[in-house]
Design a protein around this motif. Structure first.
Motif, short mmCIF file in Angstrom:
data_model
loop_
_atom_site.label_atom_id
_atom_site.label_comp_id
_atom_site.label_asym_id
_atom_site.label_seq_id
_atom_site.Cartn_x
_atom_site.Cartn_y
_atom_site.Cartn_z
N GLY A 105 49.70 46.65 -38.52
CA GLY A 105 48.91 46.47 -37.31
C GLY A 105 47.86 47.55 -37.10
O GLY A 105 47.17 47.55 -36.09
N ARG A 106 47.72 48.46 -38.07
CA ARG A 106 46.75 49.54 -37.89
C ARG A 106 45.32 49.10 -38.21
O ARG A 106 44.37 49.73 -37.78
N VAL A 107 45.19 48.05 -38.99
CA VAL A 107 43.86 47.45 -39.19
C VAL A 107 43.98 45.95 -38.91
O VAL A 107 45.01 45.35 -39.20
N VAL A 108 42.94 45.39 -38.32
CA VAL A 108 42.98 43.96 -37.97
C VAL A 108 41.69 43.29 -38.44
O VAL A 108 40.61 43.88 -38.36
N PRO A 109 41.80 42.06 -38.92
CA PRO A 109 40.58 41.32 -39.24
C PRO A 109 39.80 41.05 -37.95
O PRO A 109 40.41 40.67 -36.94
N VAL A 110 38.51 41.27 -37.98
CA VAL A 110 37.67 40.98 -36.82
C VAL A 110 37.02 39.63 -37.03
O VAL A 110 36.28 39.43 -38.00
N ILE A 111 37.32 38.69 -36.14
CA ILE A 111 36.86 37.32 -36.33
C ILE A 111 35.72 37.02 -35.35
O ILE A 111 35.87 37.20 -34.14
N ASP A 112 34.61 36.58 -35.90
CA ASP A 112 33.46 36.18 -35.07
C ASP A 112 33.71 34.79 -34.50
O ASP A 112 33.74 34.59 -33.29
N THR A 113 33.91 33.83 -35.38
CA THR A 113 34.14 32.45 -34.94
C THR A 113 34.96 31.72 -36.00
O THR A 113 35.01 32.13 -37.16
N GLU A 114 35.56 30.62 -35.56
CA GLU A 114 36.21 29.71 -36.50
C GLU A 114 35.40 28.43 -36.54
O GLU A 114 34.93 27.96 -35.50
N VAL A 115 35.23 27.90 -37.74
CA VAL A 115 34.45 26.66 -37.89
C VAL A 115 35.29 25.64 -38.66
O VAL A 115 36.34 25.98 -39.20
N ASP A 116 34.80 24.39 -38.66
CA ASP A 116 35.47 23.36 -39.45
C ASP A 116 34.50 22.82 -40.50
O ASP A 116 33.37 23.32 -40.63
N PHE A 117 34.93 21.81 -41.23
CA PHE A 117 34.11 21.27 -42.31
C PHE A 117 32.72 20.84 -41.81
O PHE A 117 31.74 20.95 -42.53
N ASP A 118 32.67 20.36 -40.58
CA ASP A 118 31.38 19.83 -40.09
C ASP A 118 30.46 20.91 -39.53
O ASP A 118 29.24 20.77 -39.56
N THR A 119 31.04 21.99 -39.00
CA THR A 119 30.19 23.00 -38.36
C THR A 119 29.87 24.18 -39.29
O THR A 119 29.11 25.07 -38.93
N LEU A 120 30.43 24.16 -40.49
CA LEU A 120 30.19 25.28 -41.40
C LEU A 120 28.71 25.48 -41.78
O LEU A 120 28.24 26.63 -41.81
N PRO A 121 27.95 24.42 -42.08
CA PRO A 121 26.55 24.67 -42.47
C PRO A 121 25.77 25.49 -41.44
O PRO A 121 25.01 26.39 -41.80
N LYS A 122 25.99 25.22 -40.16
CA LYS A 122 25.32 26.01 -39.11
C LYS A 122 25.73 27.49 -39.18
O LYS A 122 24.94 28.39 -38.90
N ALA A 123 26.99 27.72 -39.56
CA ALA A 123 27.50 29.10 -39.63
C ALA A 123 26.76 29.89 -40.71
O ALA A 123 26.51 31.08 -40.56
N LEU A 124 26.40 29.22 -41.82
CA LEU A 124 25.65 29.91 -42.87
C LEU A 124 24.29 30.35 -42.35
O LEU A 124 23.81 31.44 -42.68
#
Ligand SMILES: [Zn+2]
Length: 342
Positions: free
Chosen positions: A306-325
């Protein structure tokens, strides 16, 4: 099953493809759980001409999954086990592979999601030796960001730059996936961390991750601020991955005998350099590429505490991934973008 195909420059589409056959000798069928996006995905999507590859190509270079089926001759893995997936298809036989220097494999067949089909698909067969089991306390997101994000940073800071407790490090682009990992991993061993970000809202977020000093590089020349913070001495280590835009300033930020470690060049691959500064200041420039599988295991051990944690901006799905790029290309991101696959 569903997969994300890169079919042309800047064109990613969700498609239905056949599931993999039963795993062969030494292989495992992995049910992909989460894929983390990286700049290598943006390079691939933009259609950089340097990569030999054939389209369509399944994207995704960094992922976690669950062991779904085990082929003959595989030991040490059980169905349902959560694993982190090494991103390159190494040979497993050459001297660097045998010595655990996986990223220097002499016969590597390519990087998944870039030269070879990647992980943005529901199931994939992989050599069992390229899977690193996640320890208890690490979930599918932690395991997904262990290879390219946390593993790369472990390899840069500790294997290559040999960062020591008490040193001062400048982390370029602290809001990027690897930047958020670097801030935490350096703070964890007691370093002073200076970082750069491109907007005021990222200043507060970088500070919350533990950065001691945060510089908005759009408002101030970061190298000037670094010299002020370090009382004109400069930092011990610069963590570089921006490249052309920051290179000269990064070199100016180093103290005499300082080390610059770099794993990327998101703003461009060529730059010019003052060689007199390099030798008079006795600076060291260290290239770093990907990680060793041991770096992934070490990163996950640190997440498990628990001393380091992944920092997550957003979660996307198959359809919204292109916008994330597109958002990644515009750097409008703090931390990782995660595709939930299953
Ligand atoms: Zn090899």
């Amino acid at each position: 099953m569903r997969a994300l195909h890169l079919v042309d420059d800047r064109k990613v589409v969700a498609v239905d493809i056949a599931p993999p056959p039963p795993p062969a000798i030494g292989e495992v069928t992995v049910r992909v759980r989460a894929v983390a996006l990286n700049h290598i995905d943006v390079w691939g999507w933009r259609g950089m001409a340097f990569a030999k590859r054939k389209m369509p190509l399944v994207i995704g270079a960094e992922a976690s999954g669950e062991v779904a089926a085990i082929g003959p001759g595989v030991a040490g893995l059980v169905p349902g086990q959560l694993v982190s997936i090494y991103g390159a298809r190494t040979c497993g036989l050459c001297r660097p592979c045998r010595e655990g220097r996986d990223n220097l494999c002499e016969h590597v067949a390519g990087v998944h999601g870039f030269h070879l089909d990647g992980f943005a698909q529901e199931e994939i067969n992989l050599p069992a030796r390229l899977l690193v089991p996640a320890p208890p306390g690490v979930d599918e997101i932690g395991a997904a960001v262990a290879p390219v994000t946390f593993g790369t940073v472990e390899h840069m800071l500790f294997d290559n730059a040999k960062l020591e407790p008490g040193e001062t490090v400048l982390v370029q682009a602290g809001g990027s996936g690897i930047g958020t990992a670097a801030i935490q991993l350096a703070k964890r061993i007691g370093c002073t961390v200076i970082t750069t970000v491109g907007s005021d809202d990222k200043v507060a977020k970088a500070r919350a991750l533990g950065a001691d000093h945060v510089i908005n590089y759009r408002e101030d020349r970061f190298e000037g601020v670094v010299r002020k913070i370090t009382k004109k001495k400069g930092v011990d280590v610069v963590f570089e991955h921006v490249g052309a835009d920051t290179w000269a300033g990064s070199m100016l930020s180093l103290k005499r005998g300082g080390r610059l470690v770099t794993c990327g060049s998101t703003s461009g691959v060529t730059t010019s350099m003052n060689l007199m500064q390099l030798f008079q200041q006795q600076l060291r420039i260290i290239g770093s590429f990907g990680c060793r599988m041991e770096n992934m295991a070490n990163a996950m051990q640190k997440m498990a505490t628990g001393r380091v944690v992944p920092v997550i901006d957003t979660e996307v799905d198959f359809d919204t991934l292109p916008k994330a790029l597109e958002r990644m290309e515009g750097r409008d991101v703090f931390g990782k973008i995660i595709l939930r696959v299953s």
